[in-house]
Design a protein around this motif. Structure first.
Motif, PDB file in Angstrom:
ATOM      1  N   PRO A   5       0.827  -1.207   0.000  1.00 51.17           N
ATOM      2  CA  PRO A   5       0.000   0.000   0.000  1.00 51.17           C
ATOM      3  C   PRO A   5       0.866   1.265   0.000  1.00 51.17           C
ATOM      4  N   THR A   6       0.462   2.213  -0.770  1.00 49.74           N
ATOM      5  CA  THR A   6       1.173   3.485  -0.783  1.00 49.74           C
ATOM      6  C   THR A   6       0.689   4.336   0.377  1.00 49.74           C
ATOM      7  N   ARG A   7       1.438   5.352   0.683  1.00 49.18           N
ATOM      8  CA  ARG A   7       1.056   6.260   1.763  1.00 49.18           C
ATOM      9  C   ARG A   7      -0.305   6.881   1.452  1.00 49.18           C
ATOM     10  N   ARG A   8      -0.545   7.215   0.203  1.00 46.84           N
ATOM     11  CA  ARG A   8      -1.808   7.823  -0.200  1.00 46.84           C
ATOM     12  C   ARG A   8      -2.975   6.876   0.083  1.00 46.84           C
ATOM     13  N   ILE A  12      -6.088   7.503   2.701  1.00 46.66           N
ATOM     14  CA  ILE A  12      -7.475   7.453   2.228  1.00 46.66           C
ATOM     15  C   ILE A  12      -8.272   6.436   3.036  1.00 46.66           C
ATOM     16  N   ARG A  13      -7.700   5.282   3.293  1.00 49.70           N
ATOM     17  CA  ARG A  13      -8.401   4.263   4.085  1.00 49.70           C
ATOM     18  C   ARG A  13      -8.666   4.744   5.515  1.00 49.70           C
TER      19      ARG A  13
END
Length: 104
Positions: A5-8, A12-13
Motif C-alpha cells: 500500500p502506498t502512503r496515499r 485514504i483508508r
C-alpha cells in the motif's frame, strides 16, 4: 504493479474509516421512540404529552412534570426526544410523562 500500500492509499483508508466511525453516534441518535401501547408504557402510564395523562389513574401527576425535567431524562433540555432509564434503548418525548417521574 506493487502489492504494497502506498502512503496515499493508507491515508485514504484511514479517512474513510474515521468517517464511518463518526457516523455511528448519528445512527444511535435515531433510536426508536417509545410506543405508548407497549407493555412498559402502559404499566407506567406513559404519554408523549403530559397534558394527556389520565389523572384519575395517576393522581400524583402534575402538569408541570414532564420527561425533560425528570431525573431519568438522558438528553438536553432542548431535545425533542431523549433517552430514559425506564425504557431502555427507546426514546421518550421531551413533553411526555410516566408514573416513574422523579425530581432531578
Amino acid at each position: 504493479m506493487s502489492c504494497h500500500p502506498t502512503r496515499r492509499r493508507v491515508v485514504i483508508r484511514l479517512a474513510c474509516s474515521g468517517a464511518a466511525l463518526a457516523a455511528l453516534p448519528a445512527a444511535h441518535a435515531q433510536a426508536a421512540h417509545v410506543d405508548e401501547d407497549s407493555e412498559t408504557a402502559v404499566a407506567l402510564g406513559y404519554r408523549h404529552d403530559t397534558q394527556k395523562v389520565d389523572v384519575k389513574k395517576f393522581p400524583t401527576h402534575q402538569a408541570s412534570q414532564h420527561c425533560a425535567n425528570c431525573g431519568f431524562w438522558q438528553g438536553a433540555a432542548t431535545d425533542a426526544w431523549g433517552g430514559c432509564s425506564m425504557f431502555g434503548r427507546k426514546q421518550v418525548a421531551n413533553g411526555g410523562w410516566c408514573a416513574a417521574w422523579r425530581k432531578p
